[in-house]
Write a protein that holds these residues in place. Sequence first.
Motif, PDB file in Angstrom:
ATOM      1  N   GLY A   1       0.814  -1.209   0.000  1.00 30.02           N
ATOM      2  CA  GLY A   1       0.000   0.000   0.000  1.00 30.02           C
ATOM      3  C   GLY A   1       0.843   1.252   0.000  1.00 30.02           C
ATOM      4  N   GLU A   2       1.882   1.265   0.798  1.00 32.19           N
ATOM      5  CA  GLU A   2       2.767   2.422   0.843  1.00 32.19           C
ATOM      6  C   GLU A   2       3.452   2.625  -0.503  1.00 32.19           C
ATOM      7  OE1 GLU A   2       4.185   2.470   5.542  1.00 32.19           O
ATOM      8  OE2 GLU A   2       5.186   1.154   4.107  1.00 32.19           O
ATOM      9  N   PHE A   3       3.915   1.531  -1.083  1.00 33.64           N
ATOM     10  CA  PHE A   3       4.612   1.641  -2.362  1.00 33.64           C
ATOM     11  C   PHE A   3       3.685   2.203  -3.446  1.00 33.64           C
ATOM     12  CE2 PHE A   3       6.023  -0.072  -6.459  1.00 33.64           C
ATOM     13  CZ  PHE A   3       7.327   0.399  -6.479  1.00 33.64           C
ATOM     14  N   ALA A   4       2.438   1.745  -3.427  1.00 37.08           N
ATOM     15  CA  ALA A   4       1.484   2.250  -4.409  1.00 37.08           C
ATOM     16  C   ALA A   4       1.239   3.738  -4.215  1.00 37.08           C
ATOM     17  CB  ALA A   4       0.173   1.462  -4.311  1.00 37.08           C
ATOM     18  N   LEU A   5       1.150   4.181  -2.952  1.00 37.66           N
ATOM     19  CA  LEU A   5       0.923   5.594  -2.665  1.00 37.66           C
ATOM     20  C   LEU A   5       2.120   6.438  -3.109  1.00 37.66           C
ATOM     21  CD1 LEU A   5      -0.918   7.726  -1.330  1.00 37.66           C
ATOM     22  CD2 LEU A   5       0.280   7.266   0.835  1.00 37.66           C
ATOM     23  N   PHE A   6       3.345   5.968  -2.789  1.00 36.64           N
ATOM     24  CA  PHE A   6       4.552   6.706  -3.170  1.00 36.64           C
ATOM     25  C   PHE A   6       4.709   6.737  -4.697  1.00 36.64           C
ATOM     26  CE2 PHE A   6       5.303   6.586   1.195  1.00 36.64           C
ATOM     27  CZ  PHE A   6       6.427   7.322   1.539  1.00 36.64           C
ATOM     28  N   ALA A   7       4.377   5.613  -5.343  1.00 39.65           N
ATOM     29  CA  ALA A   7       4.500   5.548  -6.799  1.00 39.65           C
ATOM     30  C   ALA A   7       3.546   6.508  -7.492  1.00 39.65           C
ATOM     31  CB  ALA A   7       4.258   4.119  -7.281  1.00 39.65           C
ATOM     32  N   GLU A   8       2.412   6.812  -6.825  1.00 38.51           N
ATOM     33  CA  GLU A   8       1.414   7.712  -7.420  1.00 38.51           C
ATOM     34  C   GLU A   8       1.958   9.130  -7.530  1.00 38.51           C
ATOM     35  OE1 GLU A   8      -3.141   9.310  -6.506  1.00 38.51           O
ATOM     36  OE2 GLU A   8      -2.307   7.588  -5.398  1.00 38.51           O
ATOM     37  N   PHE A   9       2.802   9.539  -6.572  1.00 37.21           N
ATOM     38  CA  PHE A   9       3.240  10.930  -6.546  1.00 37.21           C
ATOM     39  C   PHE A   9       4.737  11.115  -6.857  1.00 37.21           C
ATOM     40  CE2 PHE A   9      -0.465  10.743  -3.745  1.00 37.21           C
ATOM     41  CZ  PHE A   9      -1.250  11.740  -4.308  1.00 37.21           C
ATOM     42  N   GLY A  10       5.526  10.039  -6.778  1.00 41.81           N
ATOM     43  CA  GLY A  10       6.957  10.171  -7.023  1.00 41.81           C
ATOM     44  C   GLY A  10       7.291  10.295  -8.491  1.00 41.81           C
ATOM     45  N   GLN A  11       8.417  10.915  -8.758  1.00 45.10           N
ATOM     46  CA  GLN A  11       8.899  11.074 -10.130  1.00 45.10           C
ATOM     47  C   GLN A  11       9.889   9.973 -10.441  1.00 45.10           C
ATOM     48  OE1 GLN A  11      10.896  14.774 -10.844  1.00 45.10           O
ATOM     49  NE2 GLN A  11      11.460  14.255 -12.958  1.00 45.10           N
ATOM     50  N   GLN A  12       9.650   9.239 -11.523  1.00 45.83           N
ATOM     51  CA  GLN A  12      10.517   8.132 -11.882  1.00 45.83           C
ATOM     52  C   GLN A  12      11.823   8.628 -12.514  1.00 45.83           C
ATOM     53  OE1 GLN A  12       9.093   4.896 -14.193  1.00 45.83           O
ATOM     54  NE2 GLN A  12       7.584   4.208 -12.669  1.00 45.83           N
ATOM     55  N   LEU A  13      12.915   8.008 -12.048  1.00 45.26           N
ATOM     56  CA  LEU A  13      14.228   8.278 -12.623  1.00 45.26           C
ATOM     57  C   LEU A  13      14.820   6.961 -13.109  1.00 45.26           C
ATOM     58  CD1 LEU A  13      15.794  10.644  -9.907  1.00 45.26           C
ATOM     59  CD2 LEU A  13      14.639  11.314 -12.024  1.00 45.26           C
ATOM     60  N   GLN A  14      15.358   6.942 -14.309  1.00 39.67           N
ATOM     61  CA  GLN A  14      16.018   5.768 -14.848  1.00 39.67           C
ATOM     62  C   GLN A  14      17.528   5.929 -14.723  1.00 39.67           C
ATOM     63  OE1 GLN A  14      14.673   4.910 -18.807  1.00 39.67           O
ATOM     64  NE2 GLN A  14      12.615   4.287 -18.136  1.00 39.67           N
ATOM     65  N   LEU A  15      18.158   4.900 -14.178  1.00 36.68           N
ATOM     66  CA  LEU A  15      19.604   4.938 -13.935  1.00 36.68           C
ATOM     67  C   LEU A  15      20.272   3.796 -14.673  1.00 36.68           C
ATOM     68  CD1 LEU A  15      19.543   5.496 -10.048  1.00 36.68           C
ATOM     69  CD2 LEU A  15      19.847   7.244 -11.806  1.00 36.68           C
ATOM     70  N   ARG A  16      21.416   4.101 -15.266  1.00 44.90           N
ATOM     71  CA  ARG A  16      22.239   3.052 -15.847  1.00 44.90           C
ATOM     72  C   ARG A  16      23.165   2.492 -14.773  1.00 44.90           C
ATOM     73  NH1 ARG A  16      22.742   3.679 -21.448  1.00 44.90           N
ATOM     74  NH2 ARG A  16      23.918   1.703 -21.330  1.00 44.90           N
ATOM     75  N   SER A  17      23.606   1.281 -14.981  1.00 50.94           N
ATOM     76  CA  SER A  17      24.525   0.662 -14.029  1.00 50.94           C
ATOM     77  C   SER A  17      25.762   1.554 -13.860  1.00 50.94           C
ATOM     78  CB  SER A  17      24.952  -0.716 -14.525  1.00 50.94           C
ATOM     79  OG  SER A  17      25.897  -1.299 -13.633  1.00 50.94           O
ATOM     80  N   GLY A  18      26.089   1.881 -12.607  1.00 51.59           N
ATOM     81  CA  GLY A  18      27.231   2.734 -12.305  1.00 51.59           C
ATOM     82  C   GLY A  18      26.885   4.192 -12.120  1.00 51.59           C
TER      83      GLY A  18
ATOM     84  N   GLY B   1      -2.722   8.938   7.759  1.00 53.90           N
ATOM     85  CA  GLY B   1      -2.472   7.820   8.671  1.00 53.90           C
ATOM     86  C   GLY B   1      -1.330   6.950   8.204  1.00 53.90           C
ATOM     87  N   MET B   2      -1.329   6.604   6.921  1.00 53.89           N
ATOM     88  CA  MET B   2      -0.253   5.767   6.390  1.00 53.89           C
ATOM     89  C   MET B   2       1.088   6.498   6.455  1.00 53.89           C
ATOM     90  SD  MET B   2       0.030   3.880   2.689  1.00 53.89           S
ATOM     91  CE  MET B   2      -1.325   2.759   3.069  1.00 53.89           C
ATOM     92  N   VAL B   3       1.060   7.807   6.141  1.00 50.75           N
ATOM     93  CA  VAL B   3       2.308   8.582   6.190  1.00 50.75           C
ATOM     94  C   VAL B   3       2.815   8.693   7.623  1.00 50.75           C
ATOM     95  CG1 VAL B   3       3.347  10.827   5.748  1.00 50.75           C
ATOM     96  CG2 VAL B   3       1.756   9.835   4.088  1.00 50.75           C
ATOM     97  N   ALA B   4       1.875   8.829   8.589  1.00 46.10           N
ATOM     98  CA  ALA B   4       2.289   8.894   9.994  1.00 46.10           C
ATOM     99  C   ALA B   4       2.980   7.608  10.414  1.00 46.10           C
ATOM    100  CB  ALA B   4       1.073   9.164  10.881  1.00 46.10           C
ATOM    101  N   TYR B   5       2.442   6.482   9.954  1.00 46.46           N
ATOM    102  CA  TYR B   5       3.066   5.195  10.273  1.00 46.46           C
ATOM    103  C   TYR B   5       4.445   5.092   9.625  1.00 46.46           C
ATOM    104  CZ  TYR B   5       3.703   0.137  10.486  1.00 46.46           C
ATOM    105  OH  TYR B   5       4.198  -1.106  10.714  1.00 46.46           O
ATOM    106  N   PHE B   6       4.563   5.578   8.393  1.00 50.05           N
ATOM    107  CA  PHE B   6       5.852   5.599   7.690  1.00 50.05           C
ATOM    108  C   PHE B   6       6.868   6.463   8.444  1.00 50.05           C
ATOM    109  CE2 PHE B   6       8.515   8.162   4.853  1.00 50.05           C
ATOM    110  CZ  PHE B   6       9.334   7.174   4.321  1.00 50.05           C
ATOM    111  N   LEU B   7       6.414   7.641   8.919  1.00 50.74           N
ATOM    112  CA  LEU B   7       7.326   8.528   9.635  1.00 50.74           C
ATOM    113  C   LEU B   7       7.781   7.906  10.951  1.00 50.74           C
ATOM    114  CD1 LEU B   7       5.625  11.995   9.019  1.00 50.74           C
ATOM    115  CD2 LEU B   7       7.736  11.122   7.989  1.00 50.74           C
TER     116      LEU B   7
END
Length: 347
Positions: free
Chosen positions: A32-49, A130-136
Motif C-alpha cells: 500500500g505504501e509503495f502504491a501511494l509513493f509511486a502515485e506521486f513520485g517522479q521516476q528516474l532511470q539509472l544506468r549501471s554505475g 495515517g499511512m504517512v504517519a506510520y511511515f514517519l
Amino acid sequence: MTGKFATQVCAQEPGIAETAMADIVHAVLSAGEFALFAEFGQQLQLRSGDYLFHSGQAGGTMYVIVSGSIELDFGEDLVVKTLGPQEFFGELGLLIGDHPRSADARATVDSIVLELGHDQFQRLVDRDPGMVAYFLRRTIMRVVSNEQVLIRQLRRRNHDLEAALDNLYVTTHQLTHTRELVRTDELTGLHNRRGLALYLQECRSTDHGAPQGLLLIDCDQFKQVNDEHGHQAGDRVLQSVANILRSVATEDDRACRLGGDEFCLLLRHADRDSLQHAAEFVLSAVQGLLGRVTAHPNICPVSIGVCLLEPHTDWSEWYARADNALYQAKRLGGNRLHWSRAATAKP
C-alpha cells in the motif's frame, strides 16, 4: 492496509512495532505504501554505475527503488548496504531539508527509482495522513537504530584503537629494551663494543663533535682472582670497576666494557687536567675498596692508559695510543696511570 487502520492496529498490537524495528536496516515499503509513493513520485532511470548523490552532498529528496538495486557506500570500514525494490533511502534529506548525504548512492545494475521532494510528500500527507504517519514513525525508529549502531561502531573502534595503542606501546618498549640489550654489557650494565660504536657514530652526527679524552682501564691480577676465588668473585670485581667508572661519567660521557677485564671511559669534554683528575679518582676509588677487608675480593688493582684525542682521527688510532700508554703502566708494575706520549708532548 490503509493509513488510519494501520495506525489503530499498531497501537493495539505491539508486535507491529517490533516488525518495524526488524525492517529498519532494510526499510521496505508495504504494498500500500509503495502504491501511494509511486502515485506521486517522479521516476528516474539509472544506468549501471550511475550515481544519485555523493557523500556530503546536500539533498532535499528521498528515493524509493522500483526495480534494480542501489548501493550505499558509507566509506572507511563501514558496511556497504545494497537495497532492492520497494526499499527507500535518503529520507532525512526530505524531512530535514538540505541534509548532507551520509553515503554515496550508486546503481549497481540498470535501475528505476522514485524521487520525492517536499511538494510530492505533502501531497502524500494530504492523501493518506495515517499511512504517512506510520511511515514517519518507522523512519524515526530507523534513525534511532542507526544512531545506536553508529555508537556501537564508535565504541568498538575506540576499543580497537586503544588495543592498537597498547600493542604499539608494548612493541616500542620491547624494541627499546632490545636496543639496550644489543648495546649493553649484561654483567656490568655498561655499554659494550657495539654501544661504543653507536655512541661514536652519534657523536660525529651531532654538533657536539667527537670525544676529547680517553681512559683505557685494565684490571691487574684479574686471572689470579678467578683462579683463586672463582668466577663469581671475578664478576664482582668487574661490577665494582664498572660502578666506579659509572660514577665518574657524566651524561655526555660513555663508560664501556670492551671485553674481559678491559674497560674504557670516553669523556666528551676534557682537557689534560680533567683527564688526570678522572684517572686519579678511579685509582683512588679502587684503593679505597682494596682497603676493605672481605672474605672474597670485590676489586683488584687497575692500570690506566690516558690520552687526549684528536677529533680528525678515529677510534682505532685513539685506542692504539691509549693501549700503548696502558702497556707502559703495566710494565711499570700496574696500579697506576700513564699518559700517551703524544698527549704529553708540548705543542
